[in-house]
Design a protein around this motif. Structure first.
Motif, mmCIF file in Angstrom:
data_model
loop_
_atom_site.group_PDB
_atom_site.id
_atom_site.type_symbol
_atom_site.label_atom_id
_atom_site.label_comp_id
_atom_site.label_asym_id
_atom_site.label_seq_id
_atom_site.Cartn_x
_atom_site.Cartn_y
_atom_site.Cartn_z
ATOM 1 N N GLY A 158 13.455 -0.498 0.711
ATOM 2 C CA GLY A 158 12.969 0.512 -0.220
ATOM 3 C C GLY A 158 11.883 1.377 0.396
ATOM 4 O O GLY A 158 11.886 2.608 0.269
ATOM 5 N N ASN A 159 10.944 0.731 1.088
ATOM 6 C CA ASN A 159 9.873 1.481 1.764
ATOM 7 C C ASN A 159 10.447 2.363 2.863
ATOM 8 O O ASN A 159 10.020 3.509 3.056
ATOM 9 N N LEU A 215 0.828 -1.204 0.000
ATOM 10 C CA LEU A 215 0.000 0.000 0.000
ATOM 11 C C LEU A 215 0.866 1.260 0.000
ATOM 12 O O LEU A 215 0.546 2.250 -0.673
ATOM 13 N N ALA A 216 1.970 1.215 0.739
ATOM 14 C CA ALA A 216 2.865 2.372 0.793
ATOM 15 C C ALA A 216 3.539 2.612 -0.556
ATOM 16 O O ALA A 216 3.708 3.767 -0.972
ATOM 17 N N TYR A 217 3.919 1.548 -1.251
ATOM 18 C CA TYR A 217 4.515 1.715 -2.577
ATOM 19 C C TYR A 217 3.518 2.339 -3.545
ATOM 20 O O TYR A 217 3.884 3.187 -4.369
ATOM 21 N N TYR A 218 2.281 1.928 -3.450
ATOM 22 C CA TYR A 218 1.258 2.551 -4.291
ATOM 23 C C TYR A 218 1.169 4.053 -3.992
ATOM 24 O O TYR A 218 1.120 4.886 -4.908
ATOM 25 N N ASN A 219 1.147 4.382 -2.701
ATOM 26 C CA ASN A 219 1.060 5.795 -2.319
ATOM 27 C C ASN A 219 2.259 6.583 -2.839
ATOM 28 O O ASN A 219 2.117 7.717 -3.306
ATOM 29 N N TRP A 220 3.427 5.994 -2.736
ATOM 30 C CA TRP A 220 4.645 6.660 -3.198
ATOM 31 C C TRP A 220 4.597 6.902 -4.707
ATOM 32 O O TRP A 220 4.920 7.989 -5.191
#
Length: 421
Positions: A202-203, A131-136
């Motif tokens: 990465g996150n 979910l955080a990668y999507y947000n980024w």
């Protein structure tokens, strides 16, 4: 089958059911912890149905961690005896509630559950990381995408459920565990955990959480020393070199990290002229809290009076600076509210007897790493005062630092996964 036989069969299954329930708690650590309360209630009900209370009490009272965690909790309500603001005091007591209910977790936690609990935790982290990668990506490259699930605190936040102050340290701990798991097992298992570690790192890089980033570097250095413990000097040199190399590499290859480092250095240099930056405020908080600790060294100001007492000192020494309700340092927060006794109990909480002697069992590495993790992050925030990280330490503490986490096998003698190469 008679009802009595069916009840006996159900009771016999309760330890296994509670083992799965306990492991499921770990999945919520990087997200909302509200479900933990409901699941803990179910754990309690099943424990009551199981019975064996005398046996459980014998187990608990023989475990030093039980007494330490209870002492850490009860020193806070004890300090209400000399606090004036009882409303704030009871609110602070509630923030340490996971230590109060830790006997429930200690009665279930055992070393056999460690792989399951770690797997649930890493699975929960993987979910939040995706979910955080999507947000980024939505923030940096694809603004036309629908807004994802993310916290509202700052425009740059990418964490889906908690802000970077909580999220980044959790990622640091997940990164260590993933790297640790990637050192043993089949090739496929090693590759899988290595990929998870890379995804986590990465996150962590774009999370903007400086405490988590720094803590992860410390944990990487620790893992190198643990992995090559038979050659301590060479391991220490290699750890320092690797950590320094990673720090330099991250600064020169990652724009977010470089921007954070430069910003911190600039704020540090301009702290007297520009007092409302994050770095300058942190230094002011620490300085004034040290003054507060010096004024009340024995018993502290009490759980409810930190706000008022800090505001008084702030008005005297730094009147143009913002006041705070916490010093952003767990050690100072505990000492200023509960005194020397509270500070000593906090140190014992971080370094319980199970860590006083070197252990060679399969959980030795993560056991030491947990103590290093909580000790480092506590320098930068009151992390036992915050729900996710307080729960993380209590859950992993009962799993790794409880007496039942020690097994009959010594990994060094039996060729276990912690044998140094």
């Amino acid at each position: 089958m008679s009802s009595r036989t069916a009840l006996a069969a159900f009771r016999a299954r309760i330890p296994e059911l509670n083992g799965w329930l306990f492991a499921s708690l770990f999945a919520f650590l990087p997200g909302h912890v509200a479900p933990v309360y409901a699941l803990s209630g179910l754990l309690l009900l099943l424990g009551l149905a199981e019975g064996r209370f005398a046996e459980k009490w014998v187990q608990l009272k023989a475990d030093p961690l039980f007494w330490i965690f209870q002492a850490f909790f009860w020193i806070t309500p004890l300090s209400l005896l000399w606090t004036e603001d009882m409303t704030s005091g009871w609110r602070m007591v509630g923030r340490y509630g996971f230590f109060l209910i830790s006997p429930l977790y200690l009665s279930v936690a055992r070393r056999e559950l460690a792989p399951r609990c770690i797997a649930f935790f890493l699975a929960g982290c993987l979910f939040t990381e995706l979910l955080a990668y999507y947000n980024w990506l939505q923030l940096t490259a694809f603004p036309e995408w629908p807004r994802g699930i993310r916290v509202q605190k700052e425009a740059t936040e990418t964490g889906p459920f908690v802000d970077h102050i909580l999220y980044a340290p959790i990622l640091a701990w997940a990164g260590y565990l993933a790297l640790h798991e990637s050192l043993v097992g089949s090739v496929a298992r090693r590759v899988g955990f290595a990929l998870l570690a890379a995804l986590t790192v990465g996150n962590l890089i774009f999370s903007t959480g400086r405490t988590g980033q720094l803590t992860f570097l410390v944990l990487v250095g620790l893992l190198v020393v643990q992995r090559f413990s038979r050659h301590p000097l060479r391991a220490a040199v290699a750890a320092v070199g690797l950590v320094a190399g990673l720090a330099v590499f991250g600064y020169h290859t990652s724009a977010p990290i470089a921007a954070q480092v430069d910003e911190t250095l600039t704020e540090l240099q301009q702290r007297d002229r520009v007092p409302d930056t994050a770095t300058a405020l942190r230094l002011a908080y620490l300085t004034n809290t040290l003054r507060l600790a010096a004024e009340h060294p024995l018993a502290g100001v009490g759980a409810g009076d930190f706000d008022a007492e800090y505001a008084r000192l702030n008005a005297r020494y730094t009147p143009t600076w913002l006041t705070t309700n916490n010093p952003h340092n767990q050690y100072l927060f505990t000492v200023t509210t509960t005194g020397i006794a509270g500070g000593l109990i906090l140190l014992l909480t971080y370094l319980p007897p199970i860590l006083w002697r070197r252990r060679g069992d399969a959980l030795a590495r993560p056991r030491v790493a947990l103590a290093v993790f909580i000790a480092v992050i506590s320098l930068f925030e009151d992390y036992l005062w915050r729900s996710n990280t307080s729960l993380l330490f209590v859950l992993f503490g009962t799993l790794l630092l409880g007496q039942r986490s020690l097994g009959p096998l010594d990994g060094r003698r039996q060729g276990g996964p912690n044998r140094a190469e």
